[in-house]
Design an enzyme around this catalytic site. Structure first.
Site, mmCIF file in Angstrom:
data_model
loop_
_atom_site.group_PDB
_atom_site.id
_atom_site.type_symbol
_atom_site.label_atom_id
_atom_site.label_comp_id
_atom_site.label_asym_id
_atom_site.label_seq_id
_atom_site.Cartn_x
_atom_site.Cartn_y
_atom_site.Cartn_z
ATOM 1 N N SER A 1 0.805 -1.469 0.376
ATOM 2 C CA SER A 1 0.392 0.476 -0.060
ATOM 3 C C SER A 1 0.500 1.001 -0.172
ATOM 4 O O SER A 1 0.330 2.182 -0.083
ATOM 5 C CB SER A 1 -1.134 0.320 1.144
ATOM 6 N N HIS B 1 -1.822 -3.156 -5.696
ATOM 7 C CA HIS B 1 -2.505 -2.675 -4.926
ATOM 8 C C HIS B 1 -4.096 -2.607 -4.380
ATOM 9 O O HIS B 1 -4.909 -2.266 -4.865
ATOM 10 C CB HIS B 1 -2.878 -1.415 -4.585
ATOM 11 N N GLU C 1 -4.794 -1.071 -8.146
ATOM 12 C CA GLU C 1 -3.575 0.203 -8.622
ATOM 13 C C GLU C 1 -2.655 -1.436 -8.879
ATOM 14 O O GLU C 1 -2.107 -1.471 -8.225
ATOM 15 C CB GLU C 1 -2.912 1.087 -7.635
ATOM 16 N N ASN D 1 -3.835 6.055 -1.455
ATOM 17 C CA ASN D 1 -3.492 6.789 -0.259
ATOM 18 C C ASN D 1 -2.904 7.620 -0.163
ATOM 19 O O ASN D 1 -2.826 8.461 0.680
ATOM 20 C CB ASN D 1 -2.691 5.987 0.049
#
Length: 727
Positions: free
Chosen positions: A434, A455, A467, A505
């Protein structure tokens, strides 16, 4: 059955062909030329009228069967690209009236018309089936029936709001239209939406037999539906439905209100007035910014599904390996086996980890069995695709390995080395990290071109986004093969740059940090969360932190600070929560209480001990709109930086990533479409005002300043129609 066909009629370039059986039953086959699935287009109105007229002229005609010529779909809906050309509500209303007229021709046909449904029967497809005098569907898993228009900010515009309540009762009809959910064959049969559900092999035969029996009276509705149709019942029903719907939508989705209004009009004032109200409401909804945003997301996700991520043919995928049997590993194994249908080999350091991953899949499948969405045999078959090992046995046959171990760089580099030693030379190594840069994970690899980031978001079985993160040395074939796996797993895959936090994120971190600043300023936690839920997020930022894990969230912040500076620094003092061993839902200690049982457990309550821990006294000081603005503006600002730094390939990918990855309000279209709606100049002005009040971390980025100065848009005007035409 004497079903030899005669007198076949097909107009040139028509989507509809007609032939007759020796028993004088006409079979109309729907097969849109050059398309994988059938969708209803505006020009089909004349074609349907023409084919019905020809059928009417056939001597001794006993009835008609409507069936699809496509292998796996009936009619997947109306072609919504038609809407892109509408400039006024009146034009859009005319489309609806045209559809209503066609359906009325079918409904008023002099002999029985039966729909033989196999595959997707959605939206306009179901409205066409509702206009028929009976519906038979196949028991195949591919068969689904529903009216999903609300998901595009619309309502059924070809009579669906009027016919469905009269067929299955207003309570069930409203529930289907307001959620947009689809039904499988047995569910549709139980609800009375179809008259019979049979194996696909005898679908046509059953439909022909149904026609031969002549028209039947409509079945009497269940007593609950009849009760809801009375004056008092209707009053109670619509009051309750409206209240329940507003609690879910917070007034952000105009289509839900219109659906309720139009159904009520039809039941109170008759179907004639109901049809007119439906057409008017359809036209009005087409012109709303909410529908425009939702349709843009539909077109964007449809276009993305056609992309491979890179200019290379993906390698064939026959088997997949998973490293780590934890929550993420178990979830990835589940979607690989149950959705992609691929054999999965899980490797963990102990048997307990493997057992945990297997139980994760078993429990998810068990829910489907209990709700009759899956047979026990199918559950066993899918479980047999998942196996486990504490060594690398079986990994020599694996084409791609997804690593889902702890966020530790040395550990992940060690995993790369072990896979290169124990798997095949062509095996791809995909890290479900992540935050750790992929080029660092690949730094010691013998085959760095086969290392990539993949991800997933938790929970894997529910979150639609992944992702895909190539580093500078990742090969095009590795990218396309990884994207191919994600698609097979039912995921929306965006390819993002290999930089700290990637995309999702990175834009989430400042949003969460600002919510934390609000908490430390004394704003009540539930007030902050309610502010963002009212804005349109599925959960508030503090509750989200509890759900993903407070420990997980805090690990990303230092990585972002190292890469981008102090604007990503978590507010001082907020780490007291983690120091108190509060990890959120997973250990039952977070910002909210998790030990409750019974009815009160459904209503989340803040743990008052958190305020004492942070040394604050909760008191509402700012309105919800201001709190939402503070959090969201930082997300918008960071999203623009990501685009300009080429972390994401396009504004489209950025919008899909935010909506599918963190639940950015779909009716706002994503961060970039929302900036276009507000105007870049207004966003800059708001950020500057917030910077004066709350600090320099609100300073607008250069990309926003430039667009504000020159009036630049992320989506040029007319882009919506261009995308629709391309799709």
């Amino acid at each position: 059955m004497k079903d030899s066909m005669e007198n076949s009629i097909t107009a040139p370039d028509s989507a509809f062909s007609l032939m007759f059986t020796n028993e004088h039953i006409g079979i109309i086959t729907i097969d849109v030329p050059g398309e994988k699935v059938n969708t209803l287009k505006a020009e089909f109105a004349e074609q349907i009228s023409s084919i019905l007229h020809k059928a009417q002229q056939y001597p001794n005609l006993k009835g008609l069967v409507l069936i699809s010529g496509k292998p796996d779909s009936f009619i997947a809906g109306a072609d919504i690209t038609m809407i892109a050309g509408c400039k006024t509500a009146a034009e859009a209303s005319q489309l609806a009236l045209k559809g209503q007229t066609v359906m009325s021709q079918i409904a008023s046909f002099s002999v029985p018309v039966v729909a033989a449904i196999h595959g997707a029967c959605l939206g306009g497809g179901l409205e066409l089936a509702l206009a028929c005098h009976a519906r038979i569907c196949s028991l195949d898993d591919k068969t689904q029936l529903g009216l999903p228009e609300v998901q595009l900010g619309l309502l059924p515009g070809s009579g669906g709001t009027q016919r469905l309540p009269r067929l299955i009762g207003a309570p069930k009809a409203l529930e289907l239209m307001l959620t947009g959910r689809s039904l499988r064959a047995k569910q549709a049969l139980k609800l009375g939406l179809v008259d019979d559900a049979v194996p696909y092999s005898i679908l046509l035969q059953t439909a022909l037999e149904r026609v031969a029996k002549g028209r039947r009276a409509r079945p009497v509705l269940p007593w609950q539906a009849r009760l809801a149709g009375g004056p008092l019942g209707k009053s109670v029903l619509f009051h309750f439905v409206r209240k329940q719907t507003r609690a879910k939508t917070h007034g952000n989705y105009p289509a839900t209100e219109k659906i309720i209004d139009v159904v009520k009009t039809g039941l109170d004032q008759g179907s004639g007035n109901g049809y007119q109200a439906e057409a008017n409401a359809f036209g009005e909804l087409v012109m709303t910014p909410e529908s425009a945003a939702l349709r843009s997301l539909f077109f964007a996700s449809t276009a993305l599904k056609k992309e491979t991520g890179a200019d290379a043919q993906p390698l064939p995928l026959r088997r997949v390996g998973i490293l780590g049997g934890g929550l993420m590993g178990g979830g990835i194994a589940n979607v690989t086996a149950t959705r992609a249908g691929l054999p999965v080999r899980i490797k963990d350091i102990n048997v307990e980890g493997i057992r945990h991953a297997l139980k994760y899949s078993w429990d998810l499948l068990e829910k489907k069995v209990r709700s009759r969405r899956l047979t026990r045999n199918e559950q066993q078959r899918q479980m047999m695709l998942i196996s486990g090992t504490t060594d690398y046995s079986g990994f020599a046959q694996v084409d791609l390995v997804v690593e889902a171990v702890f966020e530790d760089l040395a550990l992940k580099q060690g995993m790369v080395a072990e896979i290169e030693k124990n798997a095949a030379p062509h095996t791809i190594f995909a890290s479900n990290t992540s935050s750790l840069p992929i080029h660092q994970i690949a730094a010691q690899a013998d085959r760095p071109e086969q290392v990539i980031g993949l991800h997933y978001f938790s929970p894997v079985d529910k979150m639609p986004l992944v992702e895909v993160i190539p580093h500078a040395g990742t090969s095009a074939q590795t990218i396309s093969t990884t994207v191919s796996l994600a698609k097979k797993q039912g995921k929306t895959a965006i390819v993002v740059g290999d930089s700290a936090g990637f995309y999702v994120n990175r834009i989430l971190a400042p949003y969460i940090n600002e919510a934390a600043r609000c908490v430390l300023a004394g704003e009540p936690i539930d007030h902050i969360d309610k502010a963002l839920v009212s804005f349109g997020f599925p959960v508030g930022p503090v509750q989200l932190l509890d759900e993903v894990g407070i420990d997980v969230g805090t690990k990303i912040s230092p990585i972002l600070v190292d890469a981008f500076g102090e604007r990503f620094a978590a507010p001082a003092g907020f780490d007291a929560v983690l120091k108190d061993d509060r990890k959120g839902r997973k250990n039952g200690k977070g910002f909210y209480l998790y030990a409750q049982k019974g009815r009160m457990a459904k209503k989340k309550q803040v743990d008052p001990a958190v305020y004492r821990l942070l040394n604050v006294t909760p008191k509402v000081q700012q309105p919800e709109t201001e709190i939402a603005q503070r959090c969201v503006m930082l997300m918008l600002n960071e999203a623009v930086r990501c685009l300009d730094e080429k972390v994401i390939r396009s504004a489209r990918d950025g919008d899909l990533g935010a909506v599918f990855g963190i639940g950015f309000p779909p009716f706002r279209g994503g961060p970039f479409r929302y900036i276009d709606t507000l105007g870049a100049a207004n966003v800059v002005k708001t950020l500057e005002q917030l910077a004066q009040r709350y600090g320099e971390h609100f300073t607008p980025c250069e990309g926003l300043m430039l667009r504000a100065a020159n009036g630049g848009l992320f989506y040029p005007k007319g882009e919506a129609k261009e995308i629709a035409d391309a799709v």
